[in-house]
Motif scaffolding. Sequence first.
Motif, PDB file in Angstrom:
ATOM      1  N   ASN A 187       0.841  -1.196   0.000  1.00 32.20           N
ATOM      2  CA  ASN A 187       0.000   0.000   0.000  1.00 32.20           C
ATOM      3  C   ASN A 187       0.877   1.247   0.000  1.00 32.20           C
ATOM      4  O   ASN A 187       1.671   1.446   0.923  1.00 32.20           O
ATOM      5  CB  ASN A 187      -0.890   0.007   1.254  1.00 32.20           C
ATOM      6  CG  ASN A 187      -1.723  -1.250   1.352  1.00 32.20           C
ATOM      7  OD1 ASN A 187      -2.694  -1.397   0.643  1.00 32.20           O
ATOM      8  ND2 ASN A 187      -1.328  -2.175   2.221  1.00 32.20           N
ATOM      9  N   GLU A 188       0.739   2.068  -1.041  1.00 31.62           N
ATOM     10  CA  GLU A 188       1.503   3.307  -1.111  1.00 31.62           C
ATOM     11  C   GLU A 188       0.879   4.331  -0.168  1.00 31.62           C
ATOM     12  O   GLU A 188      -0.327   4.553  -0.190  1.00 31.62           O
ATOM     13  CB  GLU A 188       1.509   3.853  -2.535  1.00 31.62           C
ATOM     14  CG  GLU A 188       2.284   2.980  -3.506  1.00 31.62           C
ATOM     15  CD  GLU A 188       2.325   3.569  -4.908  1.00 31.62           C
ATOM     16  OE1 GLU A 188       1.471   4.440  -5.240  1.00 31.62           O
ATOM     17  OE2 GLU A 188       3.209   3.165  -5.669  1.00 31.62           O
ATOM     18  N   ILE A 189       1.716   4.954   0.658  1.00 27.09           N
ATOM     19  CA  ILE A 189       1.255   5.976   1.590  1.00 27.09           C
ATOM     20  C   ILE A 189       1.622   7.325   0.984  1.00 27.09           C
ATOM     21  O   ILE A 189       2.789   7.609   0.727  1.00 27.09           O
ATOM     22  CB  ILE A 189       1.916   5.805   2.982  1.00 27.09           C
ATOM     23  CG1 ILE A 189       1.722   4.369   3.502  1.00 27.09           C
ATOM     24  CG2 ILE A 189       1.371   6.833   3.955  1.00 27.09           C
ATOM     25  CD1 ILE A 189       0.296   3.894   3.559  1.00 27.09           C
ATOM     26  N   GLU A 190       0.589   8.135   0.745  1.00 24.79           N
ATOM     27  CA  GLU A 190       0.781   9.425   0.088  1.00 24.79           C
ATOM     28  C   GLU A 190       0.749  10.555   1.104  1.00 24.79           C
ATOM     29  O   GLU A 190       0.095  10.459   2.138  1.00 24.79           O
ATOM     30  CB  GLU A 190      -0.316   9.639  -0.960  1.00 24.79           C
ATOM     31  CG  GLU A 190      -0.284   8.627  -2.075  1.00 24.79           C
ATOM     32  CD  GLU A 190      -1.386   8.814  -3.089  1.00 24.79           C
ATOM     33  OE1 GLU A 190      -2.308   9.639  -2.850  1.00 24.79           O
ATOM     34  OE2 GLU A 190      -1.342   8.158  -4.132  1.00 24.79           O
ATOM     35  N   ALA A 191       1.440  11.638   0.763  1.00 24.07           N
ATOM     36  CA  ALA A 191       1.472  12.819   1.623  1.00 24.07           C
ATOM     37  C   ALA A 191       0.125  13.527   1.574  1.00 24.07           C
ATOM     38  O   ALA A 191      -0.477  13.659   0.513  1.00 24.07           O
ATOM     39  CB  ALA A 191       2.576  13.769   1.163  1.00 24.07           C
ATOM     40  N   GLU A 192      -0.333  13.959   2.728  1.00 22.94           N
ATOM     41  CA  GLU A 192      -1.576  14.722   2.805  1.00 22.94           C
ATOM     42  C   GLU A 192      -1.296  16.212   2.932  1.00 22.94           C
ATOM     43  O   GLU A 192      -2.225  17.015   2.963  1.00 22.94           O
ATOM     44  CB  GLU A 192      -2.402  14.235   3.994  1.00 22.94           C
ATOM     45  CG  GLU A 192      -2.843  12.798   3.843  1.00 22.94           C
ATOM     46  CD  GLU A 192      -3.606  12.291   5.051  1.00 22.94           C
ATOM     47  OE1 GLU A 192      -3.852  13.072   5.987  1.00 22.94           O
ATOM     48  OE2 GLU A 192      -3.968  11.107   5.046  1.00 22.94           O
ATOM     49  N   VAL A 193      -0.007  16.572   3.007  1.00 22.16           N
ATOM     50  CA  VAL A 193       0.397  17.971   3.147  1.00 22.16           C
ATOM     51  C   VAL A 193       1.579  18.246   2.222  1.00 22.16           C
ATOM     52  O   VAL A 193       2.252  17.333   1.761  1.00 22.16           O
ATOM     53  CB  VAL A 193       0.814  18.302   4.601  1.00 22.16           C
ATOM     54  CG1 VAL A 193      -0.355  18.179   5.551  1.00 22.16           C
ATOM     55  CG2 VAL A 193       1.961  17.442   5.055  1.00 22.16           C
ATOM     56  N   THR A 194       1.815  19.514   1.983  1.00 25.65           N
ATOM     57  CA  THR A 194       2.988  19.951   1.240  1.00 25.65           C
ATOM     58  C   THR A 194       3.996  20.465   2.254  1.00 25.65           C
ATOM     59  O   THR A 194       3.621  21.140   3.210  1.00 25.65           O
ATOM     60  CB  THR A 194       2.609  21.073   0.253  1.00 25.65           C
ATOM     61  OG1 THR A 194       1.633  20.538  -0.656  1.00 25.65           O
ATOM     62  CG2 THR A 194       3.809  21.560  -0.524  1.00 25.65           C
ATOM     63  N   GLY A 195       5.260  20.143   2.060  1.00 25.29           N
ATOM     64  CA  GLY A 195       6.278  20.603   2.994  1.00 25.29           C
ATOM     65  C   GLY A 195       7.611  19.938   2.747  1.00 25.29           C
ATOM     66  O   GLY A 195       7.914  19.507   1.635  1.00 25.29           O
ATOM     67  N   LYS A 196       8.397  19.859   3.825  1.00 20.93           N
ATOM     68  CA  LYS A 196       9.744  19.319   3.752  1.00 20.93           C
ATOM     69  C   LYS A 196       9.900  18.249   4.835  1.00 20.93           C
ATOM     70  O   LYS A 196       9.524  18.471   5.983  1.00 20.93           O
ATOM     71  CB  LYS A 196      10.749  20.451   3.967  1.00 20.93           C
ATOM     72  CG  LYS A 196      12.189  20.071   3.861  1.00 20.93           C
ATOM     73  CD  LYS A 196      13.042  21.317   4.034  1.00 20.93           C
ATOM     74  CE  LYS A 196      14.507  20.991   4.038  1.00 20.93           C
ATOM     75  NZ  LYS A 196      15.317  22.205   4.239  1.00 20.93           N
TER      76      LYS A 196
END
Length: 158
Positions: free
Chosen positions: A125-134
């Motif tokens: 299962n690929e876990i994707e970012a829910e936010v933009t950042g570093k």
Amino acid sequence: MDLKEIQNLIKFVSNSGVAEVKLETGDIKITIRTTLEGNTPDITYVQQAPMQQSISAPVAAAPVAIPLAPVAAADDNSKYITIKSPMIGTFYRKPSPDKSPFVEVGSTIAKGDVLCVIEAMKLFNEIEAEVTGKIVKILVDDMSPVEFDQPLFLVDPS
């Protein structure tokens, strides 16, 4: 499955707070039950062969050490967003062993970017970012087991 793997599984389950885990691989069935009140877990180990055997032994739950961090460090991390595991499974930083990791510390991520893979029951299962950042910190080692809601990454949203 050898004795050392079973002992590691018992330790993992004892520390996880999970009430019951059942594992079936080939001719081996393992059931580990713990109580939420902190009593010792019941472990049942069954190897299916011509004769069925059952071993039930109590295992003392290892005490969980909670490191005390200075108050300043806690305030430092409060400005970061924690990305947590949505499931129980095995954490992988790379799409395959011969590929490079999805993200490193210092990587800039955007909403929807794949951060890692969690394997659960032979499904990746690929876990994707829910936010933009570093990415500020990666909190889990590659190929290690993770629990539901366990922190995986610290992200600086600025």
